[in-house]
Design an enzyme around this catalytic site. Sequence first.
Site, short mmCIF file in Angstrom:
data_model
loop_
_atom_site.label_atom_id
_atom_site.label_comp_id
_atom_site.label_asym_id
_atom_site.label_seq_id
_atom_site.Cartn_x
_atom_site.Cartn_y
_atom_site.Cartn_z
CE LYS A 81 47.60 45.76 41.44
NZ LYS A 81 45.76 46.11 42.44
N GLY A 183 27.05 39.10 36.73
CA GLY A 183 27.96 39.09 37.91
C GLY A 183 27.44 39.50 39.46
N GLY A 185 28.43 38.53 42.61
CA GLY A 185 28.50 38.13 43.58
C GLY A 185 28.64 39.15 44.61
CB VAL A 187 30.93 44.55 42.83
CG1 VAL A 187 30.56 45.61 42.32
CG2 VAL A 187 32.24 44.91 43.45
P1 NAD Z 1 33.44 38.19 43.12
O1 NAD Z 1 34.31 37.10 43.04
O2 NAD Z 1 32.86 38.38 44.47
O3 NAD Z 1 32.17 38.09 42.66
C1 NAD Z 1 32.37 37.84 41.28
C2 NAD Z 1 31.39 36.90 40.03
O4 NAD Z 1 31.59 36.92 38.84
C3 NAD Z 1 31.21 35.37 40.41
O5 NAD Z 1 29.91 35.25 41.37
C4 NAD Z 1 31.55 34.43 39.14
O6 NAD Z 1 30.92 33.76 39.48
C5 NAD Z 1 31.09 35.68 38.48
N1 NAD Z 1 31.45 35.52 37.08
C6 NAD Z 1 32.65 35.27 36.92
N2 NAD Z 1 32.33 34.88 35.60
C7 NAD Z 1 31.56 35.22 34.31
C8 NAD Z 1 30.74 35.53 33.49
N3 NAD Z 1 31.67 35.47 32.53
N4 NAD Z 1 29.72 35.62 32.99
C9 NAD Z 1 28.86 35.94 34.63
N5 NAD Z 1 29.24 36.10 35.92
C10 NAD Z 1 30.80 35.75 36.09
O7 NAD Z 1 34.37 39.19 42.82
P2 NAD Z 1 33.41 40.65 42.91
O8 NAD Z 1 34.54 41.17 44.19
O9 NAD Z 1 32.17 40.96 42.97
O10 NAD Z 1 34.29 42.04 41.87
C11 NAD Z 1 33.83 41.80 40.03
C12 NAD Z 1 34.07 42.77 39.36
O11 NAD Z 1 34.51 43.74 39.96
C13 NAD Z 1 36.30 42.13 39.59
O12 NAD Z 1 36.18 42.64 37.97
C14 NAD Z 1 36.92 42.79 40.31
O13 NAD Z 1 38.47 43.34 39.77
C15 NAD Z 1 36.35 44.72 40.50
N6 NAD Z 1 36.36 45.12 41.37
C16 NAD Z 1 36.11 44.53 42.99
C17 NAD Z 1 35.61 45.60 43.52
C18 NAD Z 1 35.42 45.13 44.92
O14 NAD Z 1 35.76 45.71 45.87
N7 NAD Z 1 35.02 44.31 45.67
C19 NAD Z 1 36.45 46.97 43.73
C20 NAD Z 1 36.82 46.99 42.25
C21 NAD Z 1 36.71 46.16 41.04
#
Ligand code: NAD
Length: 354
Positions: A81, A183, A185, A187
Amino acid sequence: MTAFWTESDFDDHEFVHVVHDRASGLAAIIAVHSTHLGSGAGGTRVWHYPDPKDGIRDALRLSRGMSYKNAMAGLPLGGGKAVILADKNRTKTPEMLTAFADAVESLGGRYVTAADVGITEADMVTMSKRTSHVSGLPVEGEGDAGGDPGPFTAMGIYHGIKAAVRHKLGKDSLEGVHVAVQGTGSVGGGVAKLLAKDGAKLTVADINGARAKELAQEIGGEAVDADAIMATPCDVFSPNALGAILNDEGIARLDCPIVAGGANNQLARPEHGKILSDRGILYAPDYVINAGGIISVALEYLARRDGVAADLNEVRKRIAQIPGRLEEIWQESDTSEETADVVADRMAAKLIGR
Ligand code: NAD
């Protein structure tokens, strides 16, 4: 020996490379935890740390996490990383990215970078002009691996939830199974849509309330306040927003037999795995269930480097192996005194020869 080598985040990392480029102003740390299975792979984060030691700690902690994640995903990659120590405005110039890419290149493939917080696909393209040790470049042809990892992460979590429901509730179908998704978003939204197709009952929440409502409408679910989601009585709580939500207070609020979601670092502290287990809650270790995205991104890189098969079918095939790994962890946890997170860590450590 300085202080940070004696702190708990240092776990026999193979090397930590400190980069300082006076001309561009770049200051960065590249930490490689293990190359036992292959190049140390993991994203680059651009962040402002008032105390640079916190950046070093992040790089150490996150690179170890990548060793475990890549190993449990069955990838021929180690863990690394990088952290670019940015100023308060998180300034990121092409010159800095170029100097960073030169540093990656100088490591001769012992570290392979990807995007993390603060890095875009366009930044990866800039870096790729100076080093071939990058993943997460734009998809070249239709049906090729790579691109936005979110939908692939969601796919793995969907399979993982199905496996958890089978293991804990003895059900082969998701019809009527109630999942509370935190959440909505990339994922969480993807997971909710896949579950809805199988007839699951969905309750969703996001701090962006409009986003949650829109999703609920699309999938025929219910949107609740972000504050209420963890206490929603359900079969599965699926955290897909923030890390460290499984803390004393969060676990006490849960009203479900299963926690399975994609957020990174869900357990606030190691002992929270035991607290969950003492409450009879089945936990899907985060770095095992959320590996779909890294599988896609890694195959895109390995196809370019080694010519391995990396079409969407191959990505889907490998993501479909996530439930088998979870099942192995849960079975071992059921027959031993160890919690699922401890079993997963032990399995991962063994895979990387530790
Ligand atoms: P994203 O930014 O697209 O979505 C995250 C969502 O969570 C947003 O809509 C945000 O408003 C919401 N959010 C933030 N705080 C919140 C809370 N307290 N309560 C409810 N909702 C809340 O991010 P993502 O890519 O969907 O990633 C989500 C999680 O998955 C993160 O922890 C990320 O590290 C993890 N992750 C993502 C991936 C990937 O491929 N994108 C891979 C592994 C892990």
